[in-house]
Design a protein around this motif. Structure first.
Motif, PDB file in Angstrom:
ATOM      1  N   LEU A  55      17.469  55.306  47.363  1.00  0.00           N
ATOM      2  CA  LEU A  55      17.067  55.908  48.630  1.00  0.00           C
ATOM      3  C   LEU A  55      16.454  57.286  48.435  1.00  0.00           C
ATOM      4  N   GLN A  56      16.896  57.999  47.403  1.00  0.00           N
ATOM      5  CA  GLN A  56      16.393  59.335  47.111  1.00  0.00           C
ATOM      6  C   GLN A  56      16.652  59.633  45.644  1.00  0.00           C
ATOM      7  N   THR A  57      15.720  60.292  45.018  1.00  0.00           N
ATOM      8  CA  THR A  57      15.952  60.872  43.697  1.00  0.00           C
ATOM      9  C   THR A  57      15.824  62.373  43.879  1.00  0.00           C
ATOM     10  N   ALA A  58      16.971  63.031  43.907  1.00  0.00           N
ATOM     11  CA  ALA A  58      17.004  64.472  44.130  1.00  0.00           C
ATOM     12  C   ALA A  58      16.870  65.188  42.794  1.00  0.00           C
ATOM     13  N   LYS A  59      15.899  66.091  42.714  1.00  0.00           N
ATOM     14  CA  LYS A  59      15.632  66.854  41.493  1.00  0.00           C
ATOM     15  C   LYS A  59      16.010  68.307  41.722  1.00  0.00           C
ATOM     16  N   ALA A  60      15.853  69.112  40.698  1.00  0.00           N
ATOM     17  CA  ALA A  60      16.236  70.531  40.777  1.00  0.00           C
ATOM     18  C   ALA A  60      15.645  71.184  42.023  1.00  0.00           C
ATOM     19  N   GLY A  61      16.501  71.819  42.807  1.00  0.00           N
ATOM     20  CA  GLY A  61      16.093  72.485  44.040  1.00  0.00           C
ATOM     21  C   GLY A  61      16.311  71.650  45.282  1.00  0.00           C
ATOM     22  N   ASP A  62      16.493  70.333  45.106  1.00  0.00           N
ATOM     23  CA  ASP A  62      16.671  69.440  46.258  1.00  0.00           C
ATOM     24  C   ASP A  62      18.116  69.438  46.735  1.00  0.00           C
ATOM     25  N   VAL A  63      18.280  69.392  48.046  1.00  0.00           N
ATOM     26  CA  VAL A  63      19.593  69.188  48.645  1.00  0.00           C
ATOM     27  C   VAL A  63      19.818  67.684  48.663  1.00  0.00           C
ATOM     28  N   LEU A  64      21.007  67.284  48.335  1.00  0.00           N
ATOM     29  CA  LEU A  64      21.336  65.875  48.176  1.00  0.00           C
ATOM     30  C   LEU A  64      22.065  65.339  49.405  1.00  0.00           C
ATOM     31  N   ALA A  65      21.576  64.239  49.940  1.00  0.00           N
ATOM     32  CA  ALA A  65      22.227  63.556  51.070  1.00  0.00           C
ATOM     33  C   ALA A  65      22.454  64.517  52.234  1.00  0.00           C
ATOM     34  N   GLU A  66      21.405  65.278  52.578  1.00  0.00           N
ATOM     35  CA  GLU A  66      21.547  66.314  53.597  1.00  0.00           C
ATOM     36  C   GLU A  66      21.994  65.798  54.957  1.00  0.00           C
ATOM     37  N   ALA A  67      21.600  64.578  55.316  1.00  0.00           N
ATOM     38  CA  ALA A  67      22.016  64.023  56.611  1.00  0.00           C
ATOM     39  C   ALA A  67      23.514  63.742  56.645  1.00  0.00           C
ATOM     40  N   SER A  68      24.131  63.608  55.482  1.00  0.00           N
ATOM     41  CA  SER A  68      25.571  63.344  55.426  1.00  0.00           C
ATOM     42  C   SER A  68      26.398  64.508  55.944  1.00  0.00           C
ATOM     43  N   LEU A  69      25.790  65.673  56.018  1.00  0.00           N
ATOM     44  CA  LEU A  69      26.506  66.834  56.550  1.00  0.00           C
ATOM     45  C   LEU A  69      27.012  66.556  57.964  1.00  0.00           C
ATOM     46  N   TYR A  70      26.395  65.604  58.637  1.00  0.00           N
ATOM     47  CA  TYR A  70      26.757  65.283  60.023  1.00  0.00           C
ATOM     48  C   TYR A  70      27.423  63.905  60.137  1.00  0.00           C
ATOM     49  N   SER A  71      27.961  63.414  59.035  1.00  0.00           N
ATOM     50  CA  SER A  71      28.635  62.116  59.002  1.00  0.00           C
ATOM     51  C   SER A  71      30.071  62.289  58.517  1.00  0.00           C
TER      52      SER A  71
END
Length: 174
Positions: A55-71
């Motif tokens: 679903l996402q490949t998060a690299k340096a600088g990327d926030v990971l699973a940001e929508a999960s902050l609201y789950s």
């Protein structure tokens, strides 16, 4: 340019993951927000048919699973790439408090979420293309480059095909 989102990760804890090590699993309670600082972390969901879909490949600088902050729980697995990864971790409640207290940070966060939604829509569009050649062309046209040999299975997962079909397409292009 100063990275406004770095304020969100003030006083963060640094975690180091080994190759293929999970950061969290589908169903785990969301207790933290992560930002990749080295290498990459993939968000992977296994379909009902058993296919691993990136679903996402998060690299340096990327926030990971940001929508999960609201789950309450994560909806996929987060797994370090083949070279491992390093992430910053802050508590989910701390992150939400910082966003509420800092309008400039909140605006940058909203822009980040909008960008993530646009990227997710593009990936969904790529996966609707009927041929592997078309999917690969579309993926490359968004500024991506072929990964090193040995990591093609991750690309196959990202564009929603089998690694064998991707290998055949890459061989055809050579």
């Amino acid at each position: 340019m100063f990275d406004v989102l770095s304020r969100l990760f003030d006083d963060a804890t640094r975690d180091v993951l080994g190759p293929g090590e999970p950061l969290f699993r589908k169903g785990d309670q969301v207790v933290a927000l992560y930002r990749v600082t080295q290498a990459a972390v993939r968000l992977v969901r296994v379909t009902l048919e058993g296919t691993a879909l990136t679903l996402q490949t998060a690299k340096a600088g990327d926030v990971l699973a940001e929508a999960s902050l609201y789950s309450a729980a994560y909806h996929c697995d987060a797994v370090a790439g083949p070279e491992g990864a390093e992430v910053l971790r802050i508590g989910a409640n701390v992150a939400r408090d910082r966003l509420r207290a800092d309008p400039d940070l909140a605006e940058h966060w909203a822009a980040r979420l909008a960008s993530a939604a646009q990227t997710a829509r593009m990936r969904a569009e790529i996966r609707t293309i009927r041929t592997v050649a078309g999917r690969l062309d579309a993926w490359l046209s968004t500024g991506n480059e072929l990964p090193p040999k040995g990591q093609y299975q991750d690309l196959a997962s990202e564009i929603g095909t089998t690694r064998e079909a991707l290998y055949r397409e890459l061989a055809r292009r050579r």
